[in-house]
Design a protein around this motif. Structure first.
Motif, short mmCIF file in Angstrom:
data_model
loop_
_atom_site.label_atom_id
_atom_site.label_comp_id
_atom_site.label_asym_id
_atom_site.label_seq_id
_atom_site.Cartn_x
_atom_site.Cartn_y
_atom_site.Cartn_z
N LEU B 124 0.85 -1.17 0.01
CA LEU B 124 0.12 0.17 0.03
C LEU B 124 0.87 1.26 -0.10
O LEU B 124 0.52 2.24 -0.71
CB LEU B 124 -1.01 -0.08 1.16
N HIS B 125 2.06 1.25 0.67
CA HIS B 125 2.90 2.37 0.66
C HIS B 125 3.27 2.45 -0.91
O HIS B 125 3.24 3.63 -1.28
CB HIS B 125 4.16 2.09 1.57
N LEU B 126 3.84 1.70 -1.49
CA LEU B 126 3.81 1.57 -3.11
C LEU B 126 2.99 2.34 -3.65
O LEU B 126 3.00 3.15 -4.70
CB LEU B 126 4.19 0.18 -3.70
N VAL B 127 1.66 1.77 -3.57
CA VAL B 127 0.47 2.30 -4.09
C VAL B 127 0.41 3.83 -4.10
O VAL B 127 0.20 4.75 -4.86
CB VAL B 127 -0.80 1.63 -3.57
N LYS B 128 0.65 4.34 -2.80
CA LYS B 128 0.54 5.74 -2.28
C LYS B 128 1.68 6.65 -2.75
O LYS B 128 1.77 7.87 -3.35
CB LYS B 128 0.15 5.90 -0.97
N THR B 129 2.79 5.79 -3.05
CA THR B 129 3.91 6.83 -3.47
C THR B 129 3.97 6.80 -5.17
O THR B 129 4.16 7.68 -5.32
CB THR B 129 5.13 5.90 -2.85
N LEU B 130 3.55 5.80 -5.86
CA LEU B 130 3.77 5.62 -7.05
C LEU B 130 2.56 6.38 -7.74
O LEU B 130 2.60 6.85 -8.93
CB LEU B 130 3.78 4.12 -7.77
N SER B 131 1.37 6.33 -7.19
CA SER B 131 0.12 7.19 -7.77
C SER B 131 0.32 8.70 -7.51
O SER B 131 1.05 8.98 -6.14
CB SER B 131 -1.01 6.64 -7.52
N THR B 132 -0.36 9.50 -8.06
CA THR B 132 -0.57 11.09 -7.35
C THR B 132 -1.79 11.47 -6.68
O THR B 132 -1.81 12.30 -6.01
CB THR B 132 -0.57 12.00 -8.79
N ALA B 133 -2.66 10.60 -6.82
CA ALA B 133 -3.88 10.70 -5.83
C ALA B 133 -4.40 9.07 -5.46
O ALA B 133 -4.57 8.62 -6.62
CB ALA B 133 -4.94 11.62 -6.41
N VAL B 134 -5.07 8.78 -4.44
CA VAL B 134 -5.75 7.75 -3.98
C VAL B 134 -7.13 8.02 -3.46
O VAL B 134 -7.23 9.14 -2.57
CB VAL B 134 -4.91 6.87 -2.99
N ASP B 135 -8.09 7.52 -4.01
CA ASP B 135 -9.52 8.13 -3.42
C ASP B 135 -10.24 6.77 -3.45
O ASP B 135 -10.34 5.78 -4.28
CB ASP B 135 -10.32 8.76 -4.57
N TYR B 136 -10.95 6.73 -2.07
CA TYR B 136 -11.69 5.50 -1.78
C TYR B 136 -13.02 5.76 -1.53
O TYR B 136 -13.17 6.86 -0.88
CB TYR B 136 -11.03 4.53 -0.84
N ARG B 137 -14.02 4.97 -1.97
CA ARG B 137 -15.44 5.17 -1.38
C ARG B 137 -16.28 3.98 -1.47
O ARG B 137 -15.98 3.04 -2.12
CB ARG B 137 -16.10 6.23 -2.06
N ARG B 138 -16.92 3.67 -0.27
CA ARG B 138 -17.97 2.70 -0.32
C ARG B 138 -19.03 2.90 -1.09
O ARG B 138 -19.89 3.90 -0.97
CB ARG B 138 -18.14 2.46 1.01
N THR B 139 -19.44 2.08 -1.96
CA THR B 139 -20.74 2.11 -2.92
C THR B 139 -21.80 1.04 -2.55
O THR B 139 -21.44 0.32 -1.84
CB THR B 139 -20.13 2.16 -4.35
N ALA B 140 -22.87 1.08 -3.13
CA ALA B 140 -23.89 0.19 -2.92
C ALA B 140 -23.36 -1.15 -3.47
O ALA B 140 -23.62 -2.44 -2.96
CB ALA B 140 -25.19 0.56 -3.82
N TYR B 141 -22.37 -1.09 -4.67
CA TYR B 141 -21.76 -2.56 -4.85
C TYR B 141 -20.50 -3.02 -4.04
O TYR B 141 -20.61 -4.28 -3.91
CB TYR B 141 -21.14 -2.16 -6.36
N GLY B 142 -19.70 -2.12 -3.48
CA GLY B 142 -18.69 -2.43 -2.64
C GLY B 142 -17.82 -1.58 -2.44
O GLY B 142 -17.81 -0.57 -2.08
N ASN B 143 -16.52 -1.78 -2.56
CA ASN B 143 -15.46 -0.87 -2.49
C ASN B 143 -15.12 -0.35 -3.92
O ASN B 143 -15.23 -1.04 -5.07
CB ASN B 143 -14.14 -1.61 -2.11
N GLU B 144 -14.80 1.02 -4.15
CA GLU B 144 -14.26 1.63 -5.24
C GLU B 144 -12.86 2.37 -4.86
O GLU B 144 -12.87 3.29 -4.02
CB GLU B 144 -15.26 2.62 -5.67
N VAL B 145 -12.06 1.99 -5.63
CA VAL B 145 -10.78 2.87 -5.50
C VAL B 145 -10.48 3.43 -6.75
O VAL B 145 -10.38 2.83 -7.95
CB VAL B 145 -9.57 1.91 -5.05
N LYS B 146 -10.00 4.68 -6.83
CA LYS B 146 -9.43 5.55 -7.96
C LYS B 146 -8.13 5.95 -7.59
O LYS B 146 -8.03 6.43 -6.65
CB LYS B 146 -10.52 6.39 -8.32
N LEU B 147 -7.36 5.59 -8.50
CA LEU B 147 -5.75 6.07 -8.45
C LEU B 147 -5.75 6.92 -9.81
O LEU B 147 -6.03 6.63 -10.82
CB LEU B 147 -4.88 4.85 -8.73
#
Lengths: 117, 158
Positions: B124-147
Motif C-alpha cells: 500500500l505504501h507503494l500504491v500511495k507513493t507511485l500514484s499522484t492521488a488515491v480516492d476510496y469510497r464505499r458504494t452500493a456495490y462494494g469498494n471503489e478505489v480510484k488512482l
C-alpha cells in the motif's frame, strides 16, 4: 503480452557466493514460478547475489520474495544483496524503501567484494 | 486535445481472474502513449490492489445487513476501468468484497533493519507513493478505489 515466464538460474561462485539470476517479470504469475527456488536458496546459502538485470517488472509480491529471502539469509548471519536492477525496477525498490535495508549494487565487482569480505 | 480513451472489463475474483486482469492492464498501459514510468506505476499499483482483494476478500463476501441482496453477492467480482487523457491516467477498481478503505489503511516503507522488517503494508505504501492521488469510497456495490497518475506531475512529454 507474451513474455517468457519468470525463472532463475543459480551459479555457485568462488568464495562460497551463490548468484541467483532472475529472468522475466516478478509479478504475481512470475513470483509463483520462482518463490520455491528462492526459498530453497535462502534456506541453504549464506552469501547470495541476486542479479536483477534481466528482470523487466517488479511488483510488491516480488519485493516480498526478495525481503523474505533476505530475512532468512540474515537470520543465519549471512547476507543477500541485489545487483543491477533496470530503471523501472530500481524505482519500485527505492519507492518501497527497500534500498535502506537491502544493499543494491550497480557494480558486480563491488557486490562480490562486499559478499566476500 | 487528443481524444480521451477508456476501457472497462470485469474479472472473476480468483487467481485466474487476477492473472488475466493483470495481463489486460499491462497490455493497455503499455500500448497507448504513456511513459514507461506511468505504465510501470499503473501495473504495480493495480497488481497490489487487485491481489489484496482476491487474497483477503475471498472468504465471505461483505453483505450489507440492511439490504436483502444475498443472491447478487455470491461471487467476488473485480470491475476494472482505465482511462487516459492528455493530463492523466485514471485506474478504477471496484469489488464486492468486504469493506477495505485503501486510502485510510496504514502503510509504511522500509524503515528498519532487515531482521526486523515487516512486509505487511509495504504494497500500500507503494500504491500511495507511485500514484499522484488515491480516492476510496464505499458504494452500493462494494469498494471503489480510484488512482490518478498525473502525466503533468510525472513530467511526461505528450
Amino acid at each position: 503480452m507474451t513474455e517468457e515466464l519468470a525463472h532463475i538460474e543459480v551459479s555457485d561462485l568462488a568464495g562460497g557466493i551463490t548468484e541467483v539470476k532472475v529472468f522475466g517479470r516478478m509479478d504475481i504469475k512470475g513470483v509463483f514460478a520462482i518463490e520455491d527456488g528462492f526459498a530453497k536458496i535462502a534456506d541453504e546459502k549464506h552469501k547470495v547475489l541476486v542479479n536483477l538485470e534481466a528482470v523487466t517488472f517488479l511488483a510488491s509480491l516480488g519485493i516480498r520474495t526478495l525481503v523474505m529471502s533476505c530475512k532468512a539469509v540474515a537470520a543465519k548471519g549471512g547476507d543477500l544483496v541485489l545487483l543491477n536492477p533496470q530503471a523501472n525496477v530500481d524505482k519500485v525498490l527505492k519507492s518501497s524503501g527497500i534500498d535502506q535495508a537491502i544493499k543494491i549494487f550497480t557494480s558486480r565487482d563491488e557486490a562480490l567484494a562486499y559478499l566476500g569480505k | 486535445m487528443a481524444e480521451a480513451l477508456s476501457w472497462h472489463r470485469e474479472f472473476t475474483g480468483d487467481m485466474t481472474g487476477l492473472v488475466e486482469a493483470c495481463g489486460w492492464i499491462e497490455e493497455l498501459s503499455s500500448g497507448h502513449g504513456l511513459s514507461d514510468d506511468i505504465s510501470n506505476a499503473i501495473q504495480v499499483c493495480f497488481e497490489e490492489l487487485a491481489s489484496n482483494v482476491v487474497r483477503h476478500s475471498g472468504d465471505g463476501l461483505w453483505k450489507d445487513p440492511t439490504v436483502d441482496d444475498a443472491e447478487s453477492k455470491t461471487a467476488l467480482v473485480l470491475k476494472v476501468a482505465l482511462s487516459i487523457d492528455d493530463r492523466k491516467a485514471e485506474l478504477r477498481l471496484e469489488d464486492n468484497g468486504k469493506p477495505f478503505d485503501v486510502a485510510a489503511a496504514p502503510s509504511h516503507g522500509v524503515d528498519q533493519p532487515v531482521a526486523d522488517m515487516a512486509v505487511g503494508g509495504l504494497g500500500l505504501h507503494l500504491v500511495k507513493t507511485l500514484s499522484t492521488a488515491v480516492d476510496y469510497r464505499r458504494t452500493a456495490y462494494g469498494n471503489e478505489v480510484k488512482l490518478e497518475f498525473s502525466r503533468v506531475a510525472m513530467q511526461e512529454p505528450h
